[in-house]
Design a protein around this motif. Structure first.
Motif, PDB file in Angstrom:
ATOM      1  N   ALA A 228      -8.027  -0.487  33.539  1.00  0.00           N
ATOM      2  CA  ALA A 228      -9.441  -0.767  33.783  1.00  0.00           C
ATOM      3  C   ALA A 228      -9.824  -0.480  35.228  1.00  0.00           C
ATOM      4  O   ALA A 228     -10.904   0.066  35.510  1.00  0.00           O
ATOM      5  CB  ALA A 228      -9.745  -2.225  33.443  1.00  0.00           C
ATOM      6  N   THR A 229      -8.945  -0.847  36.166  1.00  0.00           N
ATOM      7  CA  THR A 229      -9.214  -0.604  37.582  1.00  0.00           C
ATOM      8  C   THR A 229      -9.271   0.892  37.880  1.00  0.00           C
ATOM      9  O   THR A 229     -10.149   1.360  38.619  1.00  0.00           O
ATOM     10  CB  THR A 229      -8.135  -1.267  38.451  1.00  0.00           C
ATOM     11  OG1 THR A 229      -8.096  -2.672  38.169  1.00  0.00           O
ATOM     12  CG2 THR A 229      -8.435  -1.073  39.927  1.00  0.00           C
ATOM     13  N   ILE A 230      -8.341   1.649  37.299  1.00  0.00           N
ATOM     14  CA  ILE A 230      -8.342   3.100  37.492  1.00  0.00           C
ATOM     15  C   ILE A 230      -9.635   3.703  36.958  1.00  0.00           C
ATOM     16  O   ILE A 230     -10.270   4.555  37.610  1.00  0.00           O
ATOM     17  CB  ILE A 230      -7.123   3.740  36.800  1.00  0.00           C
ATOM     18  CG1 ILE A 230      -5.832   3.322  37.515  1.00  0.00           C
ATOM     19  CG2 ILE A 230      -7.237   5.265  36.795  1.00  0.00           C
ATOM     20  CD1 ILE A 230      -4.568   3.775  36.814  1.00  0.00           C
ATOM     21  N   CYS A 231     -10.062   3.264  35.772  1.00  0.00           N
ATOM     22  CA  CYS A 231     -11.309   3.770  35.189  1.00  0.00           C
ATOM     23  C   CYS A 231     -12.505   3.450  36.073  1.00  0.00           C
ATOM     24  O   CYS A 231     -13.389   4.294  36.285  1.00  0.00           O
ATOM     25  CB  CYS A 231     -11.523   3.167  33.794  1.00  0.00           C
ATOM     26  SG  CYS A 231     -10.427   3.804  32.513  1.00  0.00           S
ATOM     27  N   THR A 232     -12.542   2.212  36.602  1.00  0.00           N
ATOM     28  CA  THR A 232     -13.659   1.808  37.461  1.00  0.00           C
ATOM     29  C   THR A 232     -13.709   2.639  38.734  1.00  0.00           C
ATOM     30  O   THR A 232     -14.785   3.118  39.140  1.00  0.00           O
ATOM     31  CB  THR A 232     -13.546   0.320  37.819  1.00  0.00           C
ATOM     32  OG1 THR A 232     -13.526  -0.459  36.622  1.00  0.00           O
ATOM     33  CG2 THR A 232     -14.745  -0.116  38.679  1.00  0.00           C
ATOM     34  N   VAL A 233     -12.567   2.806  39.378  1.00  0.00           N
ATOM     35  CA  VAL A 233     -12.520   3.586  40.617  1.00  0.00           C
ATOM     36  C   VAL A 233     -12.925   5.043  40.350  1.00  0.00           C
ATOM     37  O   VAL A 233     -13.632   5.660  41.154  1.00  0.00           O
ATOM     38  CB  VAL A 233     -11.115   3.521  41.249  1.00  0.00           C
ATOM     39  CG1 VAL A 233     -11.028   4.438  42.468  1.00  0.00           C
ATOM     40  CG2 VAL A 233     -10.793   2.085  41.672  1.00  0.00           C
ATOM     41  N   LYS A 234     -12.512   5.590  39.217  1.00  0.00           N
ATOM     42  CA  LYS A 234     -12.905   6.955  38.868  1.00  0.00           C
ATOM     43  C   LYS A 234     -14.415   7.051  38.630  1.00  0.00           C
ATOM     44  O   LYS A 234     -15.048   8.064  38.935  1.00  0.00           O
ATOM     45  CB  LYS A 234     -12.156   7.417  37.612  1.00  0.00           C
ATOM     46  CG  LYS A 234     -10.710   7.843  37.860  1.00  0.00           C
ATOM     47  CD  LYS A 234     -10.067   8.329  36.581  1.00  0.00           C
ATOM     48  CE  LYS A 234      -8.677   8.901  36.829  1.00  0.00           C
ATOM     49  NZ  LYS A 234      -8.716  10.164  37.574  1.00  0.00           N
ATOM     50  N   THR A 235     -15.006   5.981  38.096  1.00  0.00           N
ATOM     51  CA  THR A 235     -16.451   5.974  37.844  1.00  0.00           C
ATOM     52  C   THR A 235     -17.240   6.140  39.130  1.00  0.00           C
ATOM     53  O   THR A 235     -18.307   6.778  39.152  1.00  0.00           O
ATOM     54  CB  THR A 235     -16.871   4.658  37.154  1.00  0.00           C
ATOM     55  OG1 THR A 235     -16.123   4.489  35.959  1.00  0.00           O
ATOM     56  CG2 THR A 235     -18.350   4.673  36.792  1.00  0.00           C
ATOM     57  N   PHE A 236     -16.732   5.579  40.231  1.00  0.00           N
ATOM     58  CA  PHE A 236     -17.430   5.661  41.510  1.00  0.00           C
ATOM     59  C   PHE A 236     -17.615   7.104  41.977  1.00  0.00           C
ATOM     60  O   PHE A 236     -18.488   7.391  42.800  1.00  0.00           O
ATOM     61  CB  PHE A 236     -16.681   4.872  42.589  1.00  0.00           C
ATOM     62  CG  PHE A 236     -16.604   3.394  42.325  1.00  0.00           C
ATOM     63  CD1 PHE A 236     -17.630   2.732  41.680  1.00  0.00           C
ATOM     64  CD2 PHE A 236     -15.494   2.659  42.727  1.00  0.00           C
ATOM     65  CE1 PHE A 236     -17.558   1.361  41.435  1.00  0.00           C
ATOM     66  CE2 PHE A 236     -15.412   1.297  42.503  1.00  0.00           C
ATOM     67  CZ  PHE A 236     -16.442   0.649  41.846  1.00  0.00           C
ATOM     68  N   ALA A 237     -16.784   8.014  41.476  1.00  0.00           N
ATOM     69  CA  ALA A 237     -16.904   9.413  41.871  1.00  0.00           C
ATOM     70  C   ALA A 237     -18.096  10.084  41.198  1.00  0.00           C
ATOM     71  O   ALA A 237     -18.577  11.120  41.663  1.00  0.00           O
ATOM     72  CB  ALA A 237     -15.623  10.175  41.521  1.00  0.00           C
ATOM     73  N   TYR A 238     -18.592   9.480  40.110  1.00  0.00           N
ATOM     74  CA  TYR A 238     -19.697  10.071  39.360  1.00  0.00           C
ATOM     75  C   TYR A 238     -21.033   9.377  39.617  1.00  0.00           C
ATOM     76  O   TYR A 238     -22.084  10.018  39.622  1.00  0.00           O
ATOM     77  CB  TYR A 238     -19.408  10.014  37.854  1.00  0.00           C
ATOM     78  CG  TYR A 238     -18.236  10.851  37.420  1.00  0.00           C
ATOM     79  CD1 TYR A 238     -18.382  12.210  37.150  1.00  0.00           C
ATOM     80  CD2 TYR A 238     -16.962  10.292  37.276  1.00  0.00           C
ATOM     81  CE1 TYR A 238     -17.305  12.973  36.743  1.00  0.00           C
ATOM     82  CE2 TYR A 238     -15.880  11.055  36.870  1.00  0.00           C
ATOM     83  CZ  TYR A 238     -16.053  12.393  36.604  1.00  0.00           C
ATOM     84  OH  TYR A 238     -14.987  13.156  36.200  1.00  0.00           O
ATOM     85  N   ARG A 239     -20.984   8.050  39.811  1.00  0.00           N
ATOM     86  CA  ARG A 239     -22.226   7.285  39.974  1.00  0.00           C
ATOM     87  C   ARG A 239     -22.091   6.373  41.190  1.00  0.00           C
ATOM     88  O   ARG A 239     -21.003   6.208  41.756  1.00  0.00           O
ATOM     89  CB  ARG A 239     -22.496   6.443  38.726  1.00  0.00           C
ATOM     90  CG  ARG A 239     -22.582   7.255  37.436  1.00  0.00           C
ATOM     91  CD  ARG A 239     -23.826   8.141  37.402  1.00  0.00           C
ATOM     92  NE  ARG A 239     -25.016   7.340  37.298  1.00  0.00           N
ATOM     93  CZ  ARG A 239     -25.543   6.925  36.126  1.00  0.00           C
ATOM     94  NH1 ARG A 239     -24.955   7.238  34.982  1.00  0.00           N
ATOM     95  NH2 ARG A 239     -26.659   6.225  36.097  1.00  0.00           N
ATOM     96  N   ASN A 240     -23.223   5.753  41.592  1.00  0.00           N
ATOM     97  CA  ASN A 240     -23.166   4.889  42.761  1.00  0.00           C
ATOM     98  C   ASN A 240     -22.392   3.606  42.462  1.00  0.00           C
ATOM     99  O   ASN A 240     -22.061   3.299  41.318  1.00  0.00           O
ATOM    100  CB  ASN A 240     -24.576   4.587  43.294  1.00  0.00           C
ATOM    101  CG  ASN A 240     -25.418   3.757  42.336  1.00  0.00           C
ATOM    102  OD1 ASN A 240     -24.983   2.723  41.847  1.00  0.00           O
ATOM    103  ND2 ASN A 240     -26.632   4.201  42.068  1.00  0.00           N
ATOM    104  N   PHE A 241     -22.109   2.855  43.505  1.00  0.00           N
ATOM    105  CA  PHE A 241     -21.241   1.686  43.402  1.00  0.00           C
ATOM    106  C   PHE A 241     -21.778   0.654  42.418  1.00  0.00           C
ATOM    107  O   PHE A 241     -21.030   0.131  41.575  1.00  0.00           O
ATOM    108  CB  PHE A 241     -21.088   1.062  44.794  1.00  0.00           C
ATOM    109  CG  PHE A 241     -20.132  -0.096  44.850  1.00  0.00           C
ATOM    110  CD1 PHE A 241     -18.763   0.117  44.783  1.00  0.00           C
ATOM    111  CD2 PHE A 241     -20.594  -1.394  44.971  1.00  0.00           C
ATOM    112  CE1 PHE A 241     -17.866  -0.957  44.835  1.00  0.00           C
ATOM    113  CE2 PHE A 241     -19.715  -2.468  45.029  1.00  0.00           C
ATOM    114  CZ  PHE A 241     -18.345  -2.242  44.956  1.00  0.00           C
ATOM    115  N   ALA A 242     -23.064   0.352  42.477  1.00  0.00           N
ATOM    116  CA  ALA A 242     -23.655  -0.674  41.610  1.00  0.00           C
ATOM    117  C   ALA A 242     -23.570  -0.286  40.140  1.00  0.00           C
ATOM    118  O   ALA A 242     -23.286  -1.119  39.279  1.00  0.00           O
ATOM    119  CB  ALA A 242     -25.116  -0.916  41.998  1.00  0.00           C
ATOM    120  N   VAL A 243     -23.806   0.986  39.832  1.00  0.00           N
ATOM    121  CA  VAL A 243     -23.740   1.445  38.441  1.00  0.00           C
ATOM    122  C   VAL A 243     -22.310   1.364  37.922  1.00  0.00           C
ATOM    123  O   VAL A 243     -22.064   0.946  36.786  1.00  0.00           O
ATOM    124  CB  VAL A 243     -24.280   2.886  38.314  1.00  0.00           C
ATOM    125  CG1 VAL A 243     -24.003   3.450  36.929  1.00  0.00           C
ATOM    126  CG2 VAL A 243     -25.779   2.914  38.596  1.00  0.00           C
TER     127      VAL A 243
END
Length: 300
Positions: free
Chosen positions: A83-98
């Motif tokens: 879950a942490t890896i997925c979340t950190v990867k998400t930051f590369a696509y969208r802003n921190f809050a999203v």
């Protein structure tokens, strides 16, 4: 105010700090997996020492948990790592809050999974909350209010990573509560220390084995970034201990509901620290998902 509520708010605050640091590491020095390893490399040894110290001070002997404890702990630990890896990867696509909001769909997804797989009853208002949450995901993913086909928006990397993170964090929360309740101790702080020490140790060993096999150089990079990575570990200890203790005092769903205050912390971090812009559509999506999660806890 009850102790578990204060602990949940504190956990959300420390978790926001940790994700801020991991976002920085993943965008400058490390991969998402390396940024995740930093959390355990600099926290697991200290947690073990703190747990031993707590037991010594309180004149308590360590009683080895039952076999099911290790099963639930391993399941929760593995789910949390992914879950942490997925979340950190998400930051590369969208802003921190999203990115943080997407992972907050864990409560919504848990309710849907319980309904589909186990036929668990959902009240009328609970159903309304689920619809509101789904609308929030559609808005946040860009499936509504844009010319892009909704199926394409929902299958975008950011959406898939965010929703996967939410589902996996839900699994880890329930597993951690189950594990901590299997420890034969009346003191919730003792149960939290033992559970946290066991889980973080398993997570560290597992990640080191994986990276030694797949990307040994990344381990050296994490060690080289000890200044920032060390703070990742410290905020991880503080946040995890607060979560674990809250889970021993209250139902995981209620704890996670109070933890929705993390959305406010993430919005502030997005604007004040990362200087990222949050669009009106994203604010609407964040609002819908927040209302949905709170509604599910109240009405389901």
């Amino acid at each position: 105010m009850e102790l578990w509520i204060l602990l949940s708010i504190a956990a959300a605050f420390f978790q926001t700090l940790r994700f801020m640091l991991q976002k920085q590491l993943s965008q400058t020095k490390l991969t998402a997996t390396g940024a995740t390893l930093a959390r355990f490399l600099y926290s697991a040894p200290l947690v073990v020492v703190l747990a031993a110290f707590y037991l010594q001070v309180n004149d308590r002997s360590f009683a080895a948990p039952v076999g099911q404890f290790w099963l639930y702990g391993a399941l929760g630990g593995a789910a949390q790592v992914l879950a942490t890896i997925c979340t950190v990867k998400t930051f590369a696509y969208r802003n921190f809050a999203v990115g943080v909001t997407f992972k907050k769909t864990e409560v919504l997804q848990t309710a849907i999974i319980g309904l589909v797989l186990f036929g668990e009853a959902v009240s009328v208002m609970g159903g309304v909350a689920m619809i509101v949450g789904f609308a929030g995901v559609l808005v946040l993913s860009g499936a509504l209010g844009r010319d892009t086909p909704w199926r394409e928006s929902l299958s975008s990397p950011a959406t898939l990573l965010g929703l996967s993170a939410g589902a996996l964090f839900g699994v880890s929360a329930v597993s951690y509560r189950a594990a901590s309740l299997m420890i034969d101790a009346a003191d919730p702080f003792e149960r939290s220390f033992i559970t946290l020490a066991a889980v973080t140790s398993m997570q560290l060993i597992g990640m080191l084995i994986w990276l030694a096999w797949r990307d040994r150089v990344e381990i050296g990079r994490v060690i080289g970034q000890w200044r920032t990575a060390g703070f990742v570990g410290l905020t991880s200890i503080a946040g995890s201990y607060c979560w674990f203790t809250a889970f021993t005092l209250q139902n995981a769903a209620y704890v996670k509901a109070v933890g929705q205050i993390e959305l406010i912390f993430s919005i502030l971090a997005t604007m004040l620290f990362f200087r990222e812009k949050i669009t009106l559509r994203e604010y609407i999506g964040i609002g819908f998902i927040s209302l949905s999660v709170i509604g599910l806890v109240v009405w389901v």
